[in-house]
Design a protein around this motif. Structure first.
Motif, PDB file in Angstrom:
ATOM      1  N   ASN A 195       0.817  -1.219   0.000  1.00 17.32           N
ATOM      2  CA  ASN A 195       0.000   0.000   0.000  1.00 17.32           C
ATOM      3  C   ASN A 195       0.851   1.269   0.000  1.00 17.32           C
ATOM      4  OD1 ASN A 195      -2.553  -1.131  -0.128  1.00 17.32           O
ATOM      5  ND2 ASN A 195      -2.679  -1.393   2.080  1.00 17.32           N
ATOM      6  N   GLU A 196       2.143   1.119   0.166  1.00 17.80           N
ATOM      7  CA  GLU A 196       3.038   2.277   0.171  1.00 17.80           C
ATOM      8  C   GLU A 196       3.463   2.632  -1.248  1.00 17.80           C
ATOM      9  OE1 GLU A 196       3.941   4.296   2.703  1.00 17.80           O
ATOM     10  OE2 GLU A 196       2.523   3.138   3.898  1.00 17.80           O
ATOM     11  N   LYS A 197       3.843   3.866  -1.437  1.00 21.61           N
ATOM     12  CA  LYS A 197       4.385   4.322  -2.714  1.00 21.61           C
ATOM     13  C   LYS A 197       5.879   4.022  -2.737  1.00 21.61           C
ATOM     14  CE  LYS A 197       0.612   6.314  -4.145  1.00 21.61           C
ATOM     15  NZ  LYS A 197      -0.358   5.338  -4.475  1.00 21.61           N
ATOM     16  N   THR A 198       6.411   3.806  -3.909  1.00 19.19           N
ATOM     17  CA  THR A 198       7.838   3.516  -4.018  1.00 19.19           C
ATOM     18  C   THR A 198       8.624   4.740  -4.460  1.00 19.19           C
ATOM     19  OG1 THR A 198       7.512   2.683  -6.253  1.00 19.19           O
ATOM     20  CG2 THR A 198       7.536   1.051  -4.470  1.00 19.19           C
TER      21      THR A 198
ATOM     22  N   LYS B 140      11.993  -0.659 -12.114  1.00 18.34           N
ATOM     23  CA  LYS B 140      10.731  -0.637 -11.370  1.00 18.34           C
ATOM     24  C   LYS B 140       9.559  -0.399 -12.318  1.00 18.34           C
ATOM     25  CE  LYS B 140       9.336   3.056  -9.163  1.00 18.34           C
ATOM     26  NZ  LYS B 140       9.181   4.188  -8.241  1.00 18.34           N
ATOM     27  N   GLU B 141       9.687   0.593 -13.191  1.00 17.10           N
ATOM     28  CA  GLU B 141       8.605   0.898 -14.138  1.00 17.10           C
ATOM     29  C   GLU B 141       8.352  -0.272 -15.077  1.00 17.10           C
ATOM     30  OE1 GLU B 141       6.530   3.408 -13.833  1.00 17.10           O
ATOM     31  OE2 GLU B 141       7.713   3.992 -12.087  1.00 17.10           O
ATOM     32  N   ASP B 142       9.403  -0.954 -15.507  1.00 19.56           N
ATOM     33  CA  ASP B 142       9.251  -2.113 -16.381  1.00 19.56           C
ATOM     34  C   ASP B 142       8.489  -3.229 -15.671  1.00 19.56           C
ATOM     35  OD1 ASP B 142       9.765  -3.670 -18.797  1.00 19.56           O
ATOM     36  OD2 ASP B 142      11.192  -4.798 -17.568  1.00 19.56           O
TER      37      ASP B 142
ATOM     38  N   VAL C 242       3.416  -6.253 -14.550  1.00 17.20           N
ATOM     39  CA  VAL C 242       2.374  -6.706 -13.604  1.00 17.20           C
ATOM     40  C   VAL C 242       1.005  -6.160 -14.025  1.00 17.20           C
ATOM     41  CG1 VAL C 242       1.564  -6.436 -11.223  1.00 17.20           C
ATOM     42  CG2 VAL C 242       3.936  -7.063 -11.669  1.00 17.20           C
ATOM     43  N   GLU C 243       0.962  -4.909 -14.444  1.00 12.66           N
ATOM     44  CA  GLU C 243      -0.314  -4.332 -14.887  1.00 12.66           C
ATOM     45  C   GLU C 243      -0.857  -5.076 -16.096  1.00 12.66           C
ATOM     46  OE1 GLU C 243      -2.064  -0.112 -16.575  1.00 12.66           O
ATOM     47  OE2 GLU C 243      -0.287  -0.080 -15.295  1.00 12.66           O
TER      48      GLU C 243
END
Length: 134
Positions: A14-17, A121-123, A128-129
């Motif tokens: 639930n935290e932002k990275t 991270k973005e990749d 996952v999306e």
């Protein structure tokens, strides 16, 4: 102070990275960077593990599996590109395979730049999306 804190996987996810100041960044820049990187590594690993276990109904209750084993179960031979894509990610496999009991928590962040970690991270988040939208 003998305070005790319990943090669940759900709490972490639930935290932002986004990178934040965890300790005084001016006084301890390497430690702050390392703790931020460590959190991103842990977040990504837990996210991928959770998504794969849920999406592919992988049983981890009787016998806990390492993420590499979960990836192998999720992506059979007909989805080898996806398996290779995830198993090639340094943030997912190489750094936390022996996280339990490894007191050398600073090692993961020393060999990757923040920019490179953000790209990875973005990749992974994109992967996952896409997997969630299948």
């Amino acid at each position: 102070n003998n305070s005790e804190y319990n943090i669940s996987v759900k709490d972490i996810l639930n935290e932002k990275t986004n990178f934040v100041e965890i300790v005084d960044e001016k006084k301890y820049p390497l430690l702050n960077r390392t703790l931020n990187h460590l959190f991103v590594y842990l977040y990504l690993r837990l996210l991928v593990e959770k998504v794969l276990v849920e999406k592919f109904n992988i049983d981890v209750k009787d016998k806990p599996l390492q993420l590499g084993q979960i990836i192998d179960k999720a992506f059979s031979k007909d989805r080898i590109k996806e398996r290779i894509r995830l198993t090639s990610k340094k943030t997912l496999l190489n750094e936390f395979n022996h996280f339990e009991g490894n007191l050398s928590i600073f090692q993961p962040a020393l060999d990757i730049t923040t920019n490179a970690l953000n790209k990875e991270k973005e990749d992974i988040l994109s992967f996952v999306e896409k997997l969630n939208n299948e």
